[in-house]
Design a protein around this motif. Structure first.
Motif, PDB file in Angstrom:
ATOM      1  N   ASP A 143       0.965  -1.194  -0.134  1.00 22.02           N
ATOM      2  CA  ASP A 143      -0.030   0.219  -0.018  1.00 22.02           C
ATOM      3  C   ASP A 143       0.889   1.364  -0.085  1.00 22.02           C
ATOM      4  O   ASP A 143       1.693   1.423   0.956  1.00 22.02           O
ATOM      5  CB  ASP A 143      -0.891  -0.041   1.281  1.00 22.02           C
ATOM      6  N   LEU A 144       0.841   2.138  -1.030  1.00 28.55           N
ATOM      7  CA  LEU A 144       1.829   3.185  -1.131  1.00 28.55           C
ATOM      8  C   LEU A 144       1.120   4.210  -0.590  1.00 28.55           C
ATOM      9  O   LEU A 144       0.162   4.893  -0.897  1.00 28.55           O
ATOM     10  CB  LEU A 144       1.994   3.618  -2.598  1.00 28.55           C
ATOM     11  N   GLU A 145       1.512   4.715   0.739  1.00 22.41           N
ATOM     12  CA  GLU A 145       0.974   5.622   1.686  1.00 22.41           C
ATOM     13  C   GLU A 145       1.810   7.001   1.432  1.00 22.41           C
ATOM     14  O   GLU A 145       1.400   7.913   2.135  1.00 22.41           O
ATOM     15  CB  GLU A 145       0.946   5.024   3.159  1.00 22.41           C
ATOM     16  N   VAL A 146       2.951   7.324   0.521  1.00 19.96           N
ATOM     17  CA  VAL A 146       3.359   8.384   0.355  1.00 19.96           C
ATOM     18  C   VAL A 146       3.583   8.555  -1.153  1.00 19.96           C
ATOM     19  O   VAL A 146       3.441   7.652  -1.920  1.00 19.96           O
ATOM     20  CB  VAL A 146       4.744   8.253   0.983  1.00 19.96           C
ATOM     21  N   SER A 147       3.783   9.737  -1.518  1.00 20.60           N
ATOM     22  CA  SER A 147       4.147  10.216  -2.787  1.00 20.60           C
ATOM     23  C   SER A 147       5.668  10.126  -2.782  1.00 20.60           C
ATOM     24  O   SER A 147       6.421  10.483  -1.978  1.00 20.60           O
ATOM     25  CB  SER A 147       3.855  11.665  -2.967  1.00 20.60           C
ATOM     26  N   VAL A 148       6.327   9.073  -3.658  1.00 23.83           N
ATOM     27  CA  VAL A 148       7.443   8.691  -3.689  1.00 23.83           C
ATOM     28  C   VAL A 148       8.557   9.813  -4.220  1.00 23.83           C
ATOM     29  O   VAL A 148       8.462  10.126  -5.057  1.00 23.83           O
ATOM     30  CB  VAL A 148       7.888   7.583  -4.541  1.00 23.83           C
ATOM     31  N   GLY A 149       9.164  10.280  -3.045  1.00 23.91           N
ATOM     32  CA  GLY A 149      10.136  11.292  -3.250  1.00 23.91           C
ATOM     33  C   GLY A 149      11.461  11.185  -3.311  1.00 23.91           C
ATOM     34  O   GLY A 149      12.238  11.718  -3.488  1.00 23.91           O
ATOM     35  N   GLY A 150      11.771   9.845  -2.834  1.00 23.76           N
ATOM     36  CA  GLY A 150      13.134   9.451  -2.578  1.00 23.76           C
ATOM     37  C   GLY A 150      13.095   7.892  -2.216  1.00 23.76           C
ATOM     38  O   GLY A 150      12.324   7.553  -1.742  1.00 23.76           O
ATOM     39  N   ILE A 151      14.256   7.139  -2.466  1.00 23.55           N
ATOM     40  CA  ILE A 151      14.202   5.982  -2.297  1.00 23.55           C
ATOM     41  C   ILE A 151      15.809   5.559  -1.550  1.00 23.55           C
ATOM     42  O   ILE A 151      16.740   5.969  -2.237  1.00 23.55           O
ATOM     43  CB  ILE A 151      14.579   4.783  -3.672  1.00 23.55           C
ATOM     44  N   ARG A 152      15.742   4.907  -0.539  1.00 27.48           N
ATOM     45  CA  ARG A 152      16.988   4.822   0.234  1.00 27.48           C
ATOM     46  C   ARG A 152      17.152   3.413   0.176  1.00 27.48           C
ATOM     47  O   ARG A 152      16.457   2.402   0.350  1.00 27.48           O
ATOM     48  CB  ARG A 152      17.377   5.305   1.404  1.00 27.48           C
ATOM     49  N   LEU A 153      18.628   2.688  -0.251  1.00 26.08           N
ATOM     50  CA  LEU A 153      18.788   1.309  -0.296  1.00 26.08           C
ATOM     51  C   LEU A 153      20.044   1.009   0.042  1.00 26.08           C
ATOM     52  O   LEU A 153      21.250   1.834   0.325  1.00 26.08           O
ATOM     53  CB  LEU A 153      18.608   0.743  -1.780  1.00 26.08           C
ATOM     54  N   GLU A 154      20.305  -0.285   0.697  1.00 22.31           N
ATOM     55  CA  GLU A 154      21.466  -0.787   1.033  1.00 22.31           C
ATOM     56  C   GLU A 154      22.271  -2.063  -0.147  1.00 22.31           C
ATOM     57  O   GLU A 154      21.246  -2.698  -0.430  1.00 22.31           O
ATOM     58  CB  GLU A 154      21.402  -1.540   2.500  1.00 22.31           C
ATOM     59  N   VAL A 155      23.167  -1.767  -0.506  1.00 19.92           N
ATOM     60  CA  VAL A 155      23.468  -2.834  -1.375  1.00 19.92           C
ATOM     61  C   VAL A 155      25.270  -3.588  -1.022  1.00 19.92           C
ATOM     62  O   VAL A 155      25.563  -2.818  -0.280  1.00 19.92           O
ATOM     63  CB  VAL A 155      23.823  -2.388  -2.891  1.00 19.92           C
ATOM     64  N   ALA A 156      25.315  -4.762  -1.612  1.00 18.12           N
ATOM     65  CA  ALA A 156      26.388  -5.363  -1.265  1.00 18.12           C
ATOM     66  C   ALA A 156      27.721  -4.404  -1.612  1.00 18.12           C
ATOM     67  O   ALA A 156      28.703  -4.611  -0.862  1.00 18.12           O
ATOM     68  CB  ALA A 156      26.412  -6.853  -1.544  1.00 18.12           C
ATOM     69  N   ASP A 157      27.770  -4.185  -2.872  1.00 14.78           N
ATOM     70  CA  ASP A 157      29.070  -3.800  -3.490  1.00 14.78           C
ATOM     71  C   ASP A 157      29.048  -2.789  -4.675  1.00 14.78           C
ATOM     72  O   ASP A 157      27.828  -2.356  -4.859  1.00 14.78           O
ATOM     73  CB  ASP A 157      29.938  -4.859  -3.987  1.00 14.78           C
ATOM     74  N   ALA A 158      30.006  -2.450  -4.988  1.00 10.85           N
ATOM     75  CA  ALA A 158      30.057  -1.105  -6.035  1.00 10.85           C
ATOM     76  C   ALA A 158      29.477  -1.523  -7.472  1.00 10.85           C
ATOM     77  O   ALA A 158      28.722  -0.650  -8.105  1.00 10.85           O
ATOM     78  CB  ALA A 158      31.405  -0.493  -6.277  1.00 10.85           C
ATOM     79  N   ASP A 159      29.617  -2.783  -7.525  1.00  9.33           N
ATOM     80  CA  ASP A 159      28.755  -3.421  -8.912  1.00  9.33           C
ATOM     81  C   ASP A 159      27.544  -3.234  -8.919  1.00  9.33           C
ATOM     82  O   ASP A 159      26.887  -2.776  -9.853  1.00  9.33           O
ATOM     83  CB  ASP A 159      29.299  -4.987  -9.162  1.00  9.33           C
ATOM     84  N   VAL A 160      26.690  -3.390  -7.791  1.00  9.18           N
ATOM     85  CA  VAL A 160      25.430  -3.431  -7.420  1.00  9.18           C
ATOM     86  C   VAL A 160      24.989  -1.966  -7.688  1.00  9.18           C
ATOM     87  O   VAL A 160      23.833  -1.686  -8.282  1.00  9.18           O
ATOM     88  CB  VAL A 160      24.863  -3.932  -6.190  1.00  9.18           C
ATOM     89  N   LYS A 161      25.853  -1.143  -7.263  1.00  9.35           N
ATOM     90  CA  LYS A 161      25.774   0.389  -7.179  1.00  9.35           C
ATOM     91  C   LYS A 161      25.444   0.794  -8.525  1.00  9.35           C
ATOM     92  O   LYS A 161      24.587   1.532  -8.973  1.00  9.35           O
ATOM     93  CB  LYS A 161      26.866   1.033  -6.682  1.00  9.35           C
ATOM     94  N   GLU A 162      26.398   0.362  -9.485  1.00  3.81           N
ATOM     95  CA  GLU A 162      26.439   0.709 -10.936  1.00  3.81           C
ATOM     96  C   GLU A 162      25.234   0.137 -11.641  1.00  3.81           C
ATOM     97  O   GLU A 162      24.538   0.718 -12.514  1.00  3.81           O
ATOM     98  CB  GLU A 162      27.780   0.334 -11.623  1.00  3.81           C
ATOM     99  N   ASN A 163      24.596  -1.052 -11.198  1.00  4.30           N
ATOM    100  CA  ASN A 163      23.524  -1.740 -11.610  1.00  4.30           C
ATOM    101  C   ASN A 163      22.212  -0.841 -11.546  1.00  4.30           C
ATOM    102  O   ASN A 163      21.498  -0.754 -12.333  1.00  4.30           O
ATOM    103  CB  ASN A 163      23.439  -3.016 -11.329  1.00  4.30           C
TER     104      ASN A 163
END
Length: 164
Positions: free
Chosen positions: A79-99
């Motif tokens: 249930d989308l209860e916000v207007s999406v203004g940003g996404i924060r995420l945690e990734v394993a390494d720099a390769d995933v960051k570039e993807n």
């Protein structure tokens, strides 16, 4: 998404679009990010969209906002209860960051900021302690909505089903 662990040596990223995302764009972006191997966790944030008018002459009336709807992310309803203004995420390494950056370049036809930093708390906050207690799951640290009610589902957990 990757199998979660308690290791905290992950890269944290923030995708901050130049405008609020409509639900269709948010759904497409979140689904592509969720499919990447190496994404540990992510969450969306932005201005809240209430279900009912909180005050004024129309108090209690239903708010029919087109951005407040149910979207499917990784095969799970959210249930989308916000207007999406940003996404924060945690990734394993720099390769995933570039993807993730490549996905953003492809799906966001407008400007956005792509930052690396510390956006999600890595230790238990007072709000985490109050909502989940002293033995909270380490993956839920910093994922608590301070304004959310306990009866609501403030966090939607997206986990792949074991095929074994």
């Amino acid at each position: 998404m990757s199998d979660p662990s308690t290791d905290t040596d992950y890269l944290q990223l923030e995708i901050y679009p130049g405008r609020l995302l409509n639900p269709d764009t948010a759904e497409a972006l979140l689904n592509e990010i969720a499919e990447l191997e190496g994404v540990i966790r992510f969450f969306v944030h932005g201005p809240r969209i209430p279900k009912t008018v909180p005050y004024g002459p129309a108090t209690g009336e239903t708010v029919n906002h087109p951005a407040r709807r149910i979207i499917m992310v990784a095969g799970q309803e959210m249930d989308l209860e916000v207007s999406v203004g940003g996404i924060r995420l945690e990734v394993a390494d720099a390769d995933v960051k570039e993807n993730v950056r490549e996905i953003c370049d492809r799906l966001l036809p407008f400007s956005y900021e792509f930052r690396e930093g510390l956006f999600i708390p890595t230790t238990q906050t007072v709000t985490d302690y109050a909502k989940r207690g002293p033995d909270a799951d380490p993956l839920l640290l910093g994922m608590t909505d301070p304004k959310g009610k306990l009866r609501n589902k403030p966090v939607c957990i997206l986990k792949k089903k074991d095929s074994e």
